[in-house]
Design a protein around this motif. Structure first.
Motif, PDB file in Angstrom:
ATOM      1  N   PHE A  34       0.833  -1.203   0.000  1.00  9.88           N
ATOM      2  CA  PHE A  34       0.000   0.000   0.000  1.00  9.88           C
ATOM      3  C   PHE A  34       0.870   1.257   0.000  1.00  9.88           C
ATOM      4  CE2 PHE A  34      -2.621   3.245   2.083  1.00  9.88           C
ATOM      5  CZ  PHE A  34      -3.748   3.204   1.271  1.00  9.88           C
ATOM      6  N   LEU A  35       1.921   1.259   0.820  1.00 13.90           N
ATOM      7  CA  LEU A  35       2.846   2.387   0.861  1.00 13.90           C
ATOM      8  C   LEU A  35       3.514   2.586  -0.492  1.00 13.90           C
ATOM      9  CD1 LEU A  35       4.624   1.917   4.323  1.00 13.90           C
ATOM     10  CD2 LEU A  35       2.738   3.451   3.744  1.00 13.90           C
ATOM     11  N   GLN A  36       3.876   1.478  -1.131  1.00  4.85           N
ATOM     12  CA  GLN A  36       4.510   1.578  -2.446  1.00  4.85           C
ATOM     13  C   GLN A  36       3.577   2.239  -3.452  1.00  4.85           C
ATOM     14  OE1 GLN A  36       6.464  -1.980  -3.902  1.00  4.85           O
ATOM     15  NE2 GLN A  36       6.136  -1.385  -6.035  1.00  4.85           N
ATOM     16  N   ARG A  37       2.311   1.843  -3.450  1.00  5.25           N
ATOM     17  CA  ARG A  37       1.355   2.448  -4.386  1.00  5.25           C
ATOM     18  C   ARG A  37       1.191   3.944  -4.128  1.00  5.25           C
ATOM     19  NH1 ARG A  37      -1.514  -2.333  -3.204  1.00  5.25           N
ATOM     20  NH2 ARG A  37      -2.951  -1.203  -1.842  1.00  5.25           N
ATOM     21  N   GLU A  38       1.139   4.315  -2.857  1.00  5.50           N
ATOM     22  CA  GLU A  38       1.005   5.729  -2.516  1.00  5.50           C
ATOM     23  C   GLU A  38       2.205   6.538  -3.008  1.00  5.50           C
ATOM     24  OE1 GLU A  38      -1.439   7.525  -0.795  1.00  5.50           O
ATOM     25  OE2 GLU A  38      -2.674   5.767  -1.187  1.00  5.50           O
ATOM     26  N   LEU A  39       3.396   6.005  -2.797  1.00  3.14           N
ATOM     27  CA  LEU A  39       4.615   6.708  -3.209  1.00  3.14           C
ATOM     28  C   LEU A  39       4.725   6.774  -4.723  1.00  3.14           C
ATOM     29  CD1 LEU A  39       7.095   5.223  -0.583  1.00  3.14           C
ATOM     30  CD2 LEU A  39       6.217   7.560  -0.652  1.00  3.14           C
ATOM     31  N   GLU A  40       4.329   5.718  -5.402  1.00  3.30           N
ATOM     32  CA  GLU A  40       4.361   5.738  -6.862  1.00  3.30           C
ATOM     33  C   GLU A  40       3.400   6.783  -7.418  1.00  3.30           C
ATOM     34  OE1 GLU A  40       3.503   1.667  -7.679  1.00  3.30           O
ATOM     35  OE2 GLU A  40       5.632   1.081  -7.762  1.00  3.30           O
ATOM     36  N   ALA A  41       2.255   6.944  -6.760  1.00  4.15           N
ATOM     37  CA  ALA A  41       1.291   7.957  -7.195  1.00  4.15           C
ATOM     38  C   ALA A  41       1.862   9.362  -7.009  1.00  4.15           C
ATOM     39  CB  ALA A  41      -0.014   7.806  -6.417  1.00  4.15           C
ATOM     40  N   ILE A  42       2.562   9.572  -5.896  1.00  2.00           N
ATOM     41  CA  ILE A  42       3.190  10.877  -5.662  1.00  2.00           C
ATOM     42  C   ILE A  42       4.268  11.141  -6.704  1.00  2.00           C
ATOM     43  CG2 ILE A  42       4.642  12.187  -4.068  1.00  2.00           C
ATOM     44  CD1 ILE A  42       3.183  10.789  -1.765  1.00  2.00           C
ATOM     45  N   GLN A  43       5.075  10.121  -6.997  1.00  2.00           N
ATOM     46  CA  GLN A  43       6.137  10.285  -8.000  1.00  2.00           C
ATOM     47  C   GLN A  43       5.549  10.650  -9.352  1.00  2.00           C
ATOM     48  OE1 GLN A  43      10.078   7.796  -9.202  1.00  2.00           O
ATOM     49  NE2 GLN A  43       8.182   6.648  -9.350  1.00  2.00           N
ATOM     50  N   GLU A  44       4.465   9.998  -9.721  1.00  2.00           N
ATOM     51  CA  GLU A  44       3.828  10.302 -11.000  1.00  2.00           C
ATOM     52  C   GLU A  44       3.309  11.735 -11.015  1.00  2.00           C
ATOM     53  OE1 GLU A  44       2.437   9.908 -14.843  1.00  2.00           O
ATOM     54  OE2 GLU A  44       3.829   8.653 -13.701  1.00  2.00           O
ATOM     55  N   LYS A  45       2.721  12.167  -9.924  1.00  2.00           N
ATOM     56  CA  LYS A  45       2.200  13.531  -9.843  1.00  2.00           C
ATOM     57  C   LYS A  45       3.340  14.553  -9.932  1.00  2.00           C
ATOM     58  CE  LYS A  45      -0.927  16.378  -7.065  1.00  2.00           C
ATOM     59  NZ  LYS A  45      -1.749  16.461  -5.824  1.00  2.00           N
ATOM     60  N   MET A  46       4.458  14.275  -9.271  1.00  2.00           N
ATOM     61  CA  MET A  46       5.631  15.152  -9.346  1.00  2.00           C
ATOM     62  C   MET A  46       6.125  15.288 -10.790  1.00  2.00           C
ATOM     63  SD  MET A  46       8.095  14.013  -6.216  1.00  2.00           S
ATOM     64  CE  MET A  46       7.803  14.441  -4.498  1.00  2.00           C
ATOM     65  N   ASN A  47       6.267  14.154 -11.464  1.00  2.00           N
ATOM     66  CA  ASN A  47       6.807  14.173 -12.819  1.00  2.00           C
ATOM     67  C   ASN A  47       5.865  14.874 -13.794  1.00  2.00           C
ATOM     68  OD1 ASN A  47       9.137  12.843 -12.043  1.00  2.00           O
ATOM     69  ND2 ASN A  47       8.314  10.804 -12.466  1.00  2.00           N
ATOM     70  N   GLN A  48       4.564  14.701 -13.581  1.00  2.00           N
ATOM     71  CA  GLN A  48       3.600  15.409 -14.431  1.00  2.00           C
ATOM     72  C   GLN A  48       3.706  16.916 -14.250  1.00  2.00           C
ATOM     73  OE1 GLN A  48      -0.239  13.761 -13.464  1.00  2.00           O
ATOM     74  NE2 GLN A  48       0.075  11.886 -14.658  1.00  2.00           N
ATOM     75  N   ALA A  49       3.893  17.355 -13.001  1.00  2.00           N
ATOM     76  CA  ALA A  49       4.024  18.789 -12.737  1.00  2.00           C
ATOM     77  C   ALA A  49       5.250  19.369 -13.427  1.00  2.00           C
ATOM     78  CB  ALA A  49       4.096  19.033 -11.233  1.00  2.00           C
ATOM     79  N   VAL A  50       6.352  18.624 -13.399  1.00  2.00           N
ATOM     80  CA  VAL A  50       7.571  19.075 -14.075  1.00  2.00           C
ATOM     81  C   VAL A  50       7.358  19.125 -15.584  1.00  2.00           C
ATOM     82  CG1 VAL A  50       9.966  18.470 -14.614  1.00  2.00           C
ATOM     83  CG2 VAL A  50       9.136  18.347 -12.244  1.00  2.00           C
TER      84      VAL A  50
END
Length: 497
Positions: free
Chosen positions: A15-31
């Motif tokens: 579950f933690l991995q999925r949450e962190l992967e979602a944050i990483q995706e959101k970060m990269n989209q913002a960039v």
């Protein structure tokens, strides 16, 4: 983000991995969305811009529950990772079993982020003898212009930067100060940079009605007074205050606060028409309930059309570009203001590095865009100008805001100057209060600390150096480190018998 509560003993790692992967995706989209903006920045700043955008993306959500679960699992909670936020997140994912190709790892790791901040600090503030503490900046005044021995003592006591406030004195006096600094630096072999502050717009009181002859008028809470343009049809028998900057009063709206004398007097705009604003006094904090001429005025709630660069500032730029290493940009509120000064500095053959001063609510609100615009230059710095900022945002919010500014600047790898009222009581009386010792220790989070002039300036420098050395041994920026504690050592030296 995490919504369900899990037991402290069994965090769901998948579950933690999925949450962190979602944050990483959101970060990269913002960039990715801001690639055109990043592409226009100075090449040396692009990595920092990406890190800043990713950090702002992370901090736009509430991740406190996620942090708790990461901590329970024995993993980094992403705290103290401002300078390398994506790489820290990727490191956690790797610990959770996620395979990440080397080519996919962020180039901005802890070492890179800390090196960038350190390198840019050296670019701005020069070399220093003691790398374990921040640079020390000292504010000069006209008394320094012919006091070589004092300047030499300041250098010996740890001064790295001499600050000249261009709101006071004149070019001849400034030149005398600068010549003495250079001479003292040459004799002591201690380098010292010259920092010159643009004065910016100075909003000061005048008295048009009652009290104008003696320069002061008595007030009381609940009283109504007028803030009026000089050419308006005001009542000369009432308390009528003018503002040194024209066309400000017409911009005020009912319900907005107007503060006088460093926030000692707080008023609320009741109405505004024909160049006259009616104000009601809601608080007087000073011992003497009165208003004097020449006191500062703050408009913390108002969106004022007021240029940060005054005509006097513009006229001083040739002198500043010739003599200064650093230029402080006072009361800048929007990215367009930073751009304007960048263009003006760029027209000179030599130019000082810009220090963006954060001293209004608008500057705090627009801090990310100010930093991005600053990144058009190879290097720039930020000053947390706590004096005016505390008045504008409220003293009770100062601790919170100064830390937030520091964190965001760290994410941008922008060196920070911690300024205003550091050991102020000691500087005036020779004895520090307990609270300001604690305040001074927080300055260790910054790359540079500014102190004002005072009768005990040498003692202040020595005391501040001692505080910063002790505090610096316990943390780097806001990341706490574990140097040996004497309390712990003493415990194991005690004979249990």
């Amino acid at each position: 983000m995490i919504t369900e509560v899990r037991t402290a003993n069994s965090p769901d790692l998948k579950f933690l991995q999925r949450e962190l992967e979602a944050i990483q995706e959101k970060m990269n989209q913002a960039v990715d969305l801001q690639r055109p903006t990043i592409a226009a920045l100075h090449p040396a700043q692009k990595l920092s811009a990406e890190n800043l955008i990713r950090y702002l993306t992370l901090r736009s959500d509430d991740i406190r529950n996620l942090q708790d679960h990461l901590h329970i699992a024995g993993l980094s909670s992403l705290a103290s990772s401002e300078s390398h936020i994506l790489r820290q997140l990727q490191a956690i994912l790797q610990r959770l079993g996620r395979e990440i190709e080397t080519s996919e790892l962020s180039a901005c790791d802890y070492l890179t982020g800390s090196t960038l901040i350190r390198h840019r600090s050296t670019q701005l503030f020069g070399e220093k003898n003691d790398p374990s503490i921040p640079y020390l900046m000292v504010t000069f005044d006209s008394e320094f212009a012919d006091n070589f021995q004092l300047i030499k003592k300041l250098l010996d006591a740890g001064m790295n930067i001499a600050r000249i406030n261009c709101a006071h004195d004149d070019e001849e006096t400034w030149r005398d100060m600068i010549d003495l600094v250079h001479e003292a630096s040459k004799r002591t072999r201690i380098p010292c940079k010259i920092y010159m502050d643009l004065g910016g717009p100075k909003l000061r009181t005048g008295l048009l009605g009652r009290g104008r002859r003696v320069g002061k008028a008595s007030l009381m809470e609940g009283q109504e007074l007028m803030l009026a343009e000089k050419d308006s049809d005001y009542d000369p028998s009432a308390v009528v205050i003018s503002c040194s900057e024209p066309n400000i009063i017409r911009q005020l709206k009912p319900g907005e606060r107007v503060l006088f004398d460093d926030g000692i007097i707080e008023t609320i705009v009741q109405s505004n028409a024909n160049g006259i604003a009616a104000l009601r006094i809601v608080r007087i904090s000073g011992k003497k309930p009165q208003i004097k001429t020449g006191k500062g005025i703050n408009f913390p709630d108002s969106e004022l059309d007021l240029p940060a660069l005054t005509e006097r500032d513009r006229s001083l730029l040739p002198f500043i570009c010739e003599h200064a290493d650093l230029v402080g940009y006072s009361f800048v509120r929007e990215a367009e203001g930073v751009m304007e000064l960048q263009k003006m500095l760029g027209s000179h053959s030599t130019k000082p590095h810009m220090i963006i001063k954060i001293e209004t609510p608008q500057a705090v609100k627009n801090l990310p865009s100010l930093l991005i615009q600053g990144m058009m230059d190879e290097v720039f710095g930020v000053m947390i100008a706590r004096g005016d900022l505390a008045v504008e945002i409220g003293f009770e919010r100062m601790s919170e805001i100064q830390e937030e500014i520091s964190w965001i600047c760290e994410a941008a790898h922008a060196p920070v100057i911690w300024a205003t009222q550091v050991l102020e009581t000691m500087n005036k009386s020779g004895i520090a209060t307990r609270s300001e010792i604690t305040d001074a220790s927080h300055a260790a989070m910054a790359e540079c600390v500014m102190i004002n002039k005072g009768d005990h300036i040498i003692k202040v420098l020595k005391t501040l150096t001692d505080i910063l050395k002790r505090t610096g041994g316990h943390h780097v920026k806001k990341r706490y480190t574990f140097r040996p504690m004497q309390i712990a050592k003493n415990y194991f030296l005690i004979d249990p018998d």
